[in-house]
Design a protein around this motif. Sequence first.
Motif, short mmCIF file in Angstrom:
data_model
loop_
_atom_site.label_atom_id
_atom_site.label_comp_id
_atom_site.label_asym_id
_atom_site.label_seq_id
_atom_site.Cartn_x
_atom_site.Cartn_y
_atom_site.Cartn_z
N GLU A 169 -40.04 18.84 85.05
CA GLU A 169 -40.03 18.84 86.50
C GLU A 169 -40.67 17.57 87.06
O GLU A 169 -40.22 17.02 88.08
N VAL A 170 -41.68 17.08 86.37
CA VAL A 170 -42.29 15.82 86.80
C VAL A 170 -41.28 14.66 86.65
O VAL A 170 -41.17 13.80 87.53
N GLU A 171 -40.57 14.67 85.52
CA GLU A 171 -39.59 13.60 85.29
C GLU A 171 -38.47 13.66 86.30
O GLU A 171 -37.98 12.63 86.78
N LYS A 172 -38.05 14.85 86.72
CA LYS A 172 -37.01 15.01 87.73
C LYS A 172 -37.45 14.41 89.06
O LYS A 172 -36.68 13.72 89.75
N ALA A 173 -38.70 14.63 89.44
CA ALA A 173 -39.21 14.08 90.69
C ALA A 173 -39.28 12.56 90.63
O ALA A 173 -39.01 11.86 91.62
N ARG A 174 -39.60 12.01 89.41
CA ARG A 174 -39.67 10.56 89.26
C ARG A 174 -38.28 9.94 89.42
O ARG A 174 -38.12 8.89 90.05
N LEU A 175 -37.23 10.53 88.84
CA LEU A 175 -35.86 10.01 88.96
C LEU A 175 -35.35 10.08 90.39
O LEU A 175 -34.65 9.18 90.87
N ALA A 176 -35.71 11.13 91.10
CA ALA A 176 -35.29 11.25 92.50
C ALA A 176 -35.88 10.13 93.34
O ALA A 176 -35.23 9.56 94.22
N LEU A 177 -37.13 9.76 93.07
CA LEU A 177 -37.77 8.66 93.80
C LEU A 177 -37.09 7.33 93.49
O LEU A 177 -36.84 6.51 94.39
N ALA A 178 -36.75 7.12 92.21
CA ALA A 178 -36.11 5.86 91.82
C ALA A 178 -34.75 5.71 92.50
O ALA A 178 -34.38 4.64 92.99
N SER A 179 -33.99 6.78 92.57
CA SER A 179 -32.67 6.74 93.22
C SER A 179 -32.79 6.46 94.71
O SER A 179 -32.04 5.66 95.27
N ALA A 180 -33.78 7.09 95.34
CA ALA A 180 -33.97 6.88 96.78
C ALA A 180 -34.39 5.44 97.07
O ALA A 180 -33.94 4.82 98.05
N GLN A 181 -35.23 4.89 96.22
CA GLN A 181 -35.68 3.52 96.41
C GLN A 181 -34.51 2.51 96.21
O GLN A 181 -34.42 1.51 96.93
N THR A 182 -33.60 2.80 95.24
CA THR A 182 -32.44 1.91 95.00
C THR A 182 -31.51 1.91 96.20
O THR A 182 -31.05 0.85 96.66
N SER A 183 -31.20 3.08 96.71
CA SER A 183 -30.33 3.18 97.89
C SER A 183 -30.94 2.45 99.08
O SER A 183 -30.24 1.76 99.85
N LEU A 184 -32.25 2.57 99.23
CA LEU A 184 -32.94 1.89 100.33
C LEU A 184 -32.84 0.38 100.19
O LEU A 184 -32.59 -0.33 101.18
N GLU A 185 -33.01 -0.12 98.97
CA GLU A 185 -32.96 -1.56 98.75
C GLU A 185 -31.56 -2.12 99.03
O GLU A 185 -31.42 -3.19 99.63
N ASN A 186 -30.56 -1.38 98.62
CA ASN A 186 -29.17 -1.83 98.88
C ASN A 186 -28.88 -1.90 100.38
O ASN A 186 -28.24 -2.83 100.87
N GLN A 187 -29.37 -0.90 101.09
CA GLN A 187 -29.12 -0.89 102.52
C GLN A 187 -29.87 -2.02 103.23
O GLN A 187 -29.36 -2.59 104.20
N LYS A 188 -31.04 -2.36 102.72
CA LYS A 188 -31.79 -3.47 103.30
C LYS A 188 -31.01 -4.79 103.13
O LYS A 188 -30.95 -5.61 104.05
N GLN A 189 -30.43 -5.01 101.92
CA GLN A 189 -29.65 -6.23 101.69
C GLN A 189 -28.42 -6.28 102.59
O GLN A 189 -28.06 -7.34 103.11
N LYS A 190 -27.77 -5.13 102.76
CA LYS A 190 -26.60 -5.09 103.63
C LYS A 190 -26.97 -5.43 105.07
O LYS A 190 -26.26 -6.19 105.74
N ALA A 191 -28.05 -4.88 105.51
CA ALA A 191 -28.49 -5.14 106.88
C ALA A 191 -28.83 -6.62 107.06
O ALA A 191 -28.51 -7.24 108.09
N GLN A 192 -29.44 -7.20 106.04
CA GLN A 192 -29.80 -8.62 106.11
C GLN A 192 -28.54 -9.50 106.14
O GLN A 192 -28.47 -10.47 106.89
N GLN A 193 -27.52 -9.13 105.32
CA GLN A 193 -26.28 -9.90 105.28
C GLN A 193 -25.52 -9.81 106.60
O GLN A 193 -24.94 -10.79 107.07
N GLU A 194 -25.54 -8.62 107.19
CA GLU A 194 -24.85 -8.45 108.47
C GLU A 194 -25.50 -9.27 109.56
O GLU A 194 -24.81 -9.78 110.46
N LYS A 195 -26.78 -9.45 109.49
CA LYS A 195 -27.46 -10.27 110.47
C LYS A 195 -27.13 -11.76 110.28
O LYS A 195 -26.99 -12.51 111.24
N LYS A 196 -26.95 -12.22 109.03
CA LYS A 196 -26.65 -13.61 108.74
C LYS A 196 -25.18 -13.96 109.01
O LYS A 196 -24.85 -15.10 109.30
N GLY A 197 -24.27 -13.01 108.90
CA GLY A 197 -22.84 -13.29 109.04
C GLY A 197 -22.20 -13.49 107.68
O GLY A 197 -22.86 -13.44 106.64
#
Length: 481
Positions: A169-197
Motif C-alpha cells: 500500500e505504501v508503494e501504491k501511494a508512491r507510484l500515484a505521486l510519481a504519476s501526478a508529478q509527471t502529468s503536472l510537469e508535462n502540462q507546465k511545459q505545454k503552458a510555457q510553449q503556448e506562451k512562447k508561440g
Amino acid sequence: MNRTIRSITIGLLVLAVVSGCSSNAENSNRRNSQAARAVPVEVKKAVEEEFAVQMSLSGRLEAAQQVDVPSKATGRVQQLLVKVGDRVKSGQPIALLDGEELRIQMQKAQASMLSAKARYAEATEGTEAEVLAQTANSLADLQNKANAAKIDLDRAQKLFSEGAISTAEVEKARLALASAQTSLENQKQKAQQEKKGPTQAALDSAAATLKQAEADYALSQLNVSNLTIKSPIDGIVGSLSATVGENVSNNTVVAQVINISTMKVTAKASEGQVGQFQPGQSVAVKIPSADVTVNGKITSVSPMADSSKSYPIEIEVANTDLRAKAGMVASVEVKGNPHKAIIVPREAVITKAQSSYVFVVEGDKAKQVTVTTGESDGTKIEILTGLQGGESVVVQGQNTLTANATVAVIDPAQAQKASGKKGGNGQGNGGWQGGQGGSGGQGGQRNQGGQGGQSNPGGQTNPSGQPNSTGNPEPSATPKG
C-alpha cells in the motif's frame, strides 16, 4: 636555111610565151590558194571603261513569321473558333478542348491549398487566449492532484511505521505521486510553449506545405487554361489540321499562323556577285504575279556558300496591303558598283573545259589568249586577266579559228553592203555550174573540176556565153597568156 632559122625563132618565142603564161598562172593560183586559206573574221577593240552590272536574283517569298500552333493538353476538340484566312491577334483563341477531368483536379488542388493556408495562419498567429486559459486550468488541477498524492504518500508511510498497512500500500501511494508529478510537469511545459508561440521548425514546415499546395493549384489552373488553344502571334490562319470531335494529345499541331505583313525573300548570289550585297542595303524587289514592285532591305548575307556553291541572301519586304502571298516568285534587282574594267563583247569569249579564251588578231594571225572573266550584263563581259586594253578581239568567226590561224579582217559595214547586192544563182550550159553572183563573186565551176572565169557584178559566166542571172549575154571566157 632562112626558113629553118625562122622556124627555130618562132618556136623559141612560142616557148617563151607558153612559159610566161604558165608562170603567171602558177603565181595566180598560189595567191588564190593563200587567200582561200585565210579565215574571214570581224574584230572589235577591247576597251577600258566604267562598268556596272545590273544583277537580277530570284527567290520565293516567305512569311517573316510562320509558327505551328500545338495543343498543350490532351482532349477532344470541342469547338474551332476560326477558319483558314482569318486574321488573328496574339492570344486569340483558336480552338477549345473538352477537359472535365482537368477541371476536377483543379478543384481538389484549390481545396488543398485553402487547408494549407489555414494551418500556416494558425502557426504564425500563435495560441489564442481561450486556449491559454484552458491550459492554465488544467495545470492548476494537476498541481492539486500532485499535492493530494503527496499527502496520501505521507499518510501511508506513517501508517506503515505503526504497522497498520502493508508495504504494498505504501508503494501504491508512491507510484500515484510519481504519476501526478509527471502529468503536472508535462502540462507546465505545454503552458510555457503556448506562451512562447510556435517554433521556427514548425513555421517552416507550415510554409513549405502551403507553397506546395499553391504550386499544385497553379499547375492545375494552367492545365485547364491549355484547353483553350491560342494564337502565339498576330497574323493570318494559314491552315487548320484539327477537326471538331477529334482527340488530340499534347504537342499535336492543330493550326498554322503566318504573319505576311512583313515578308522575306531568300535569293542566292554567285561568288562573283555576293560582294555587291551588304546588310542594310536597299534593293528593288519585283513580284510579277502580284504586279508589285517594292523596296526591300537586305537583312543578312551568308559568309558561307551552300551545297550549290551559292551564297544565300535574305531580303525583308513590307507587305502592308497583303497583296503578296507566301510562295510567290520574286526577283531582286540591284545595280553593281561602277568600276574601271577591260570590256569585250560577250560573244568574243569562248569557254571550254572550265577555261575561257579569246582570239586576238596580230597582223594576219589569230593569237589565242587565255582570260579570266568577271561579271557580264549579257552584252559585254569584264576581263579580269589576259588583256590590257586596245587589242583587236575576234567577235565573228572565232568559233572556227585555231591558234595562229591566218585571218582576213572584214569591215562589217562593207560586208553588209556587199551582201545586199548579192545576185541570184544561174545554171550554165555545157556542164558548167554557175557560181554565186555579186561583185567579185566566184566564177563557174566545170563538172570535171575545171576553174571557170570571173563573174561580172550580178551575173554568171560560162564558156558558151549563155545568159547570166540578169539575162544579158556574156562573152566566152578566154584564158590569159
